[in-house]
Design an enzyme around this catalytic site. Structure first.
Site, short mmCIF file in Angstrom:
data_model
loop_
_atom_site.label_atom_id
_atom_site.label_comp_id
_atom_site.label_asym_id
_atom_site.label_seq_id
_atom_site.Cartn_x
_atom_site.Cartn_y
_atom_site.Cartn_z
N TYR A 132 -1.63 -0.30 11.18
CA TYR A 132 -1.86 -1.00 9.91
C TYR A 132 -0.68 -0.78 8.96
CZ TYR A 132 -3.29 -1.42 5.02
OH TYR A 132 -3.32 -1.71 3.68
N LYS A 135 2.24 -3.33 7.40
CA LYS A 135 2.48 -3.55 5.96
C LYS A 135 3.94 -3.21 5.61
CE LYS A 135 -0.13 -4.58 3.16
NZ LYS A 135 -0.58 -5.89 2.65
N THR A 138 0.83 -1.21 0.00
CA THR A 138 0.00 0.00 0.00
C THR A 138 0.86 1.26 0.00
OG1 THR A 138 -1.49 1.28 1.41
CG2 THR A 138 -0.12 -0.33 2.52
N ASP A 139 0.31 2.34 -0.54
CA ASP A 139 1.03 3.62 -0.49
C ASP A 139 1.18 4.12 0.95
OD1 ASP A 139 -1.65 4.34 -0.03
OD2 ASP A 139 -1.75 5.81 -1.66
N GLU A 140 0.36 3.56 1.87
CA GLU A 140 0.42 4.05 3.26
C GLU A 140 1.77 3.78 3.93
OE1 GLU A 140 -2.97 3.50 5.72
OE2 GLU A 140 -4.36 3.79 4.07
P1 NAD Z 1 -9.91 -6.97 2.65
O1 NAD Z 1 -9.89 -6.64 4.10
O2 NAD Z 1 -11.15 -6.68 1.86
O3 NAD Z 1 -9.60 -8.53 2.44
C1 NAD Z 1 -8.61 -9.20 3.16
C2 NAD Z 1 -8.83 -10.71 2.97
O4 NAD Z 1 -7.77 -11.39 3.63
C3 NAD Z 1 -10.15 -11.22 3.53
O5 NAD Z 1 -10.78 -12.07 2.60
C4 NAD Z 1 -9.72 -11.99 4.78
O6 NAD Z 1 -10.60 -13.06 5.10
C5 NAD Z 1 -8.34 -12.48 4.35
N1 NAD Z 1 -7.47 -12.78 5.49
C6 NAD Z 1 -7.20 -11.99 6.56
N2 NAD Z 1 -6.36 -12.60 7.40
C7 NAD Z 1 -6.06 -13.82 6.85
C8 NAD Z 1 -5.24 -14.90 7.25
N3 NAD Z 1 -4.56 -14.87 8.39
N4 NAD Z 1 -5.18 -15.98 6.44
C9 NAD Z 1 -5.90 -16.04 5.29
N5 NAD Z 1 -6.70 -15.03 4.86
C10 NAD Z 1 -6.78 -13.94 5.64
O7 NAD Z 1 -8.65 -6.24 2.05
P2 NAD Z 1 -8.47 -5.53 0.62
O8 NAD Z 1 -8.96 -4.14 0.72
O9 NAD Z 1 -8.96 -6.43 -0.44
O10 NAD Z 1 -6.87 -5.47 0.56
C11 NAD Z 1 -6.13 -6.57 0.05
C12 NAD Z 1 -4.66 -6.25 0.13
O11 NAD Z 1 -4.39 -5.07 -0.62
C13 NAD Z 1 -4.18 -5.95 1.56
O12 NAD Z 1 -2.92 -6.56 1.70
C14 NAD Z 1 -4.08 -4.45 1.62
O13 NAD Z 1 -3.06 -4.04 2.51
C15 NAD Z 1 -3.73 -4.11 0.19
N6 NAD Z 1 -4.20 -2.79 -0.30
C16 NAD Z 1 -5.50 -2.40 -0.16
C17 NAD Z 1 -5.92 -1.19 -0.71
C18 NAD Z 1 -7.36 -0.73 -0.62
O14 NAD Z 1 -7.66 0.40 -1.02
N7 NAD Z 1 -8.29 -1.55 -0.15
C19 NAD Z 1 -4.99 -0.37 -1.38
C20 NAD Z 1 -3.66 -0.80 -1.47
C21 NAD Z 1 -3.28 -2.02 -0.95
O1 DAU Z 2 -4.08 4.04 0.51
C1 DAU Z 2 -4.33 2.67 0.48
C2 DAU Z 2 -5.13 2.28 1.69
O2 DAU Z 2 -6.45 2.78 1.49
C3 DAU Z 2 -5.15 0.77 1.95
O3 DAU Z 2 -3.86 0.33 2.24
C4 DAU Z 2 -6.10 0.42 3.10
O4 DAU Z 2 -6.19 -0.98 3.24
C5 DAU Z 2 -7.46 0.99 2.79
O5 DAU Z 2 -8.35 0.74 3.87
C6 DAU Z 2 -7.37 2.49 2.52
O6 DAU Z 2 -7.01 3.20 3.74
P1 DAU Z 2 -7.68 4.61 4.11
O7 DAU Z 2 -7.53 4.84 5.55
O8 DAU Z 2 -7.23 5.69 3.19
O9 DAU Z 2 -9.23 4.26 3.69
P2 DAU Z 2 -10.60 4.54 4.43
O10 DAU Z 2 -11.68 4.18 3.45
O11 DAU Z 2 -10.66 3.96 5.79
O12 DAU Z 2 -10.61 6.12 4.59
C7 DAU Z 2 -10.46 6.98 3.47
C8 DAU Z 2 -10.42 8.41 4.00
O13 DAU Z 2 -11.72 8.75 4.50
C9 DAU Z 2 -9.48 8.59 5.16
O14 DAU Z 2 -8.89 9.90 5.07
C10 DAU Z 2 -10.35 8.52 6.40
C11 DAU Z 2 -11.67 9.08 5.90
N1 DAU Z 2 -12.89 8.51 6.50
C12 DAU Z 2 -13.01 7.14 6.52
C13 DAU Z 2 -14.13 6.54 7.03
C14 DAU Z 2 -14.27 5.05 7.09
C15 DAU Z 2 -13.89 9.33 6.97
O15 DAU Z 2 -13.80 10.56 6.92
N2 DAU Z 2 -15.01 8.74 7.46
C16 DAU Z 2 -15.18 7.38 7.55
O16 DAU Z 2 -16.22 6.90 8.05
#
Ligand code: NAD
Ligand code: DAU
Length: 357
Positions: free
Chosen positions: A161, A165, A136-138
């Site tokens: 988190y 990562k 992730t970019d985070e």
């Molecule tokens: P998500 O939370 O929707 O899904 C995570 C999945 O992992 C779930 O299906 C969960 O059951 C499974 N899981 C968790 N712990 C496990 C374990 N111990 N063994 C097996 N399975 C397990 O997450 P997402 O949003 O799809 O993100 C997927 C990946 O991409 C993550 O690694 C996250 O850090 C990365 N990522 C997410 C975003 C985003 O915007 N959502 C952006 C950049 C990177």
């Molecule tokens: O940048 C990549 C990341 O994006 C991934 O690595 C993470 O897994 C994914 O959850 C996401 O993280 P963020 O914290 O950016 O996403 P989130 O949707 O939780 O929040 C987006 C922005 O909105 C953040 O600035 C917090 C704000 N927010 C979020 C929620 C849930 C609110 O203002 N209100 C809310 O209820």
């Protein structure tokens, strides 16, 4: 450099990005088998994959990435030649209220997966091998008003988190540097699209607007995120897996920065029309709440390396992607009500990380 996998182990494939990736990869690669290893936490949902029931290319195994014996068996039995590692605890707010599981899954789980993958790669039972860490970019921390994260930006994670990562990313790097293992690492910005669990901003907004519930905006609402459609992310991952040189890191992003409050207003306005509400009605649900502790101010990805080295660029415009996403949620209310029962409901009835609404 080109790599053609024949048997993929996808971890976390029942989650948001993993399930979208599996759909995309199976459609593009009819010769490749996928084994999806997922322990089905609250965020994992097999409903995301019902379209693949009966598909001989695909199989699901319920299990934990931290179960070394299970991972070793799957790698050997399925003759896995590539691991695409999505499995993680992924929600920043949950990492603030309960960091331990983030370290266990994201750091220790990744190390166990790396170790078993190293044995598979070194066993010589497959001709070539890749381990792709989905990050992730985070991990880069927070930006000011200007500038972009590049692959050279130092890691400066700010939440439990993102720290977990970053720890995993460093282990992936270490397995490449120490053992020569053919690892890859991608770091993507915020995704949006179908099957996004409604604890994250965009699906939470849609879900709450439909139910006429408050829309919690953390702090002043001026934090910036760079949004990419999940299907563009899936194609970027496939591109890196097949074309990147082992050991490399690639940023993935949409060059699509939005302040949170502007996203909130946009989703409100798009849903006014679709729900037959008067213009502005949904905005009245907006509720500013206490800020997320350690809330990163701005993320912005420079994905030029991926475009220039490997030729990837996003296909979706945000206008098209957000409209389609909203329509997907409206058409899939059954999915939403299934995933928002149980553990989700307990979490949201008790607290918002930003404070009670
Ligand atoms: P998500 O939370 O929707 O899904 C995570 C999945 O992992 C779930 O299906 C969960 O059951 C499974 N899981 C968790 N712990 C496990 C374990 N111990 N063994 C097996 N399975 C397990 O997450 P997402 O949003 O799809 O993100 C997927 C990946 O991409 C993550 O690694 C996250 O850090 C990365 N990522 C997410 C975003 C985003 O915007 N959502 C952006 C950049 C990177
Ligand atoms: O940048 C990549 C990341 O994006 C991934 O690595 C993470 O897994 C994914 O959850 C996401 O993280 P963020 O914290 O950016 O996403 P989130 O949707 O939780 O929040 C987006 C922005 O909105 C953040 O600035 C917090 C704000 N927010 C979020 C929620 C849930 C609110 O203002 N209100 C809310 O209820």
């Amino acid at each position: 450099m080109s790599f053609t996998p024949s048997s993929l182990l996808v971890t976390g494939g029942a989650g948001f990005i993993g399930s979208n990736f599996i759909h995309s990869f199976i459609a593009n690669n009819p010769e490749c088998r996928i084994t999806n290893l997922d322990c089905l936490t609250y965020a994992g949902n097999l409903e995301n994959l019902t379209a693949l029931e009966g598909n001989a290319q695909y199989s699901f195994v319920k299990g934990d990435i931290g179960d070394a014996a299970l991972v070793a068996r799957l790698l050997a039995e399925q003759r896995i030649d590539a691991v695409v590692h999505f499995a993680a605890e992924s929600h920043v707010d949950r990492s603030i209220t309960g960091p331990e599981i983030f370290v266990r899954t994201n750091v220790l789980g990744t190390q166990i997966l790396l170790e078993e993958s190293r044995k598979q790669w070194q066993s010589g039972s497959v001709a070539d091998f890749r381990f792709l860490q989905i990050s992730t970019d985070e991990v880069y921390g927070s930006l000011g008003d200007t500038g972009y994260f590049t692959e050279g930006t130092p890691l400066a994670a700010n939440s439990p988190y993102s720290a977990s990562k970053a720890g995993a990313d460093l282990l992936v790097r270490a397995y490449h540097e120490t053992f020569g293992m053919p690892t890859l690492n991608t770091r993507c910005s915020n995704n949006y699209g179908p099957y996004h669990f409604p604890e994250k901003l965009i699906p939470l907004l849609i879900h709450n607007i439909i139910g006429k519930k408050p829309l919690p905006v953390y702090g002043d609402g001026l934090n910036v995120r760079d949004w990419l459609h999940v299907c563009d992310h899936a194609v970027a991952i496939e591109t890196v897996l097949k074309k990147a040189i082992p050991g490399s890191v690639y940023n993935i992003g949409g060059n699509n920065e939005w302040k949170n409050i502007d996203i909130v207003n946009l989703v409100c306005d798009l849903l006014d029309g679709r729900l037959g509400r008067v213009a502005g009605e949904n905005r009245s649900l907006i509720t500013f709440v206490k800020d997320r502790p350690g809330h990163d101010r701005r993320y912005a990805i420079d994905a030029a390396k991926l475009t220039s080295d490997l030729g990837w660029k996003p296909c979706y415009t945000f206008e098209q992607g957000i409209a389609e996403t909203i329509d997907w949620y409206l058409a899939n209310q059954k999915w939403v009500s299934e995933v928002t029962s149980g553990a989700y409901r307990d979490y949201y009835q008790n607290q918002y990380c930003g404070g009670a609404v």
